[in-house]
Design an enzyme around this catalytic site. Sequence first.
Site, mmCIF file in Angstrom:
data_model
loop_
_atom_site.group_PDB
_atom_site.id
_atom_site.type_symbol
_atom_site.label_atom_id
_atom_site.label_comp_id
_atom_site.label_asym_id
_atom_site.label_seq_id
_atom_site.Cartn_x
_atom_site.Cartn_y
_atom_site.Cartn_z
ATOM 1 N N TYR A 1 0.815 -1.212 0.000
ATOM 2 C CA TYR A 1 0.000 0.000 0.000
ATOM 3 C C TYR A 1 0.852 1.268 0.000
ATOM 4 O O TYR A 1 0.384 2.332 -0.401
ATOM 5 C CB TYR A 1 -0.936 0.032 1.211
ATOM 6 N N LYS B 1 3.930 -15.465 2.310
ATOM 7 C CA LYS B 1 3.894 -16.238 1.064
ATOM 8 C C LYS B 1 5.340 -16.472 0.643
ATOM 9 O O LYS B 1 5.764 -16.162 -0.477
ATOM 10 C CB LYS B 1 3.098 -15.484 -0.005
ATOM 11 N N ASP C 1 -10.665 -9.034 7.906
ATOM 12 C CA ASP C 1 -12.082 -8.949 7.566
ATOM 13 C C ASP C 1 -12.715 -10.336 7.510
ATOM 14 O O ASP C 1 -13.872 -10.519 7.916
ATOM 15 C CB ASP C 1 -12.260 -8.241 6.221
#
Length: 360
Positions: free
Chosen positions: A142, A192, A252
């Site tokens: 981000y 990952k 979320d």
Amino acid sequence: MTSYRITLLAGDGIGPEITAVARALLETVSASHGFTLSFDEQPVGGAAIDTTGVPLPESTLAACRAADAVLLAAIGSPRFDGLPREQRPESGLLALRSGLGLFANLRPVKIIPALAAASSLRPEVIEGVDLLVVRELIGGIYFGTPKGRVQIDGRERAFNTMVYSDEEVDRIARVGFRLAAERRGRLCSVDKANVLDVSQLWRDRVEAIHSEFPAVELSHMYVDNAAMQLVREPRQFDVLLTGNLFGDILSDEAAMLTGSIGMLPSASLGSQGPGLFEPVHGSAPDIAGQDLANPIAMVLSAAMLLRVGLQQESAATALETAVDRVLAAGCRTGDLLMGEGCTRVGCRAMGDHLLEALGA
């Protein structure tokens, strides 16, 4: 008498409605627990664009920096989707996190027994779930550069850069390990590393920081498996440590274990200065102004503000107990599953019931 300065950021959509409920409860609980709160309301997001032309005015950031804690409701509105990305409401939130140096986001997920039936998962899967997502907040994809959109050979391409330094990973890892040590002593780091170099660095640094917390049990899990395990066997998790992108998604998903994203609070903390406390849900513009919003996540965020931001443990517990009492009595906003003996209420009525329970 101890006094604290609280900057209130009602923001957009349902923000003003749930902020009003939280403020009333904070005023009541502070008066009954021997301290005072002074509130400074400031615009942010779409509300700030409407009044100042920018999503995070300098005056708002200055007020937040001067506060003892910041309580944010929600940011975002489809009215601004046509603006350049850096001018949209959500950019104000990113700038606020960066401007306050808030690198650690804490999202607790705990099943409330009265709402167990509201979850889309079977009761035997979610019973006893009590986990904490620790998300790095001001690094990763981000904020990484370079980023943008370019024309190459007549074709348009867009790109973002996922980047972390060892220092950024080390500081969020220490937060995760400390919290795990205070809870049940287990930390699962999500990455990952089988594909991404940045995730391999993440894993290497988490392993290195583990030596400072030998009593904490450390495990690693690829993000795709973590997403599956959250709905398969969520009780296996105590603290989940994640980077920015993975944490955004997984927190979320974890929120929905409780049956509604309208139930969960969060805290964003830095090395120094005030923390930012906010519900994990969005601004819900489709129901704004209709007295339909669920204020409980905002109220529980206020409880986190009291406990984590101001060290007012008994006042925080009083707010949380009021929430438990009201839900056990069957009060439900529209986002929560209605069961036998439940009563549907609006945002203001839920606030009134919480005030009554607070005085019980």
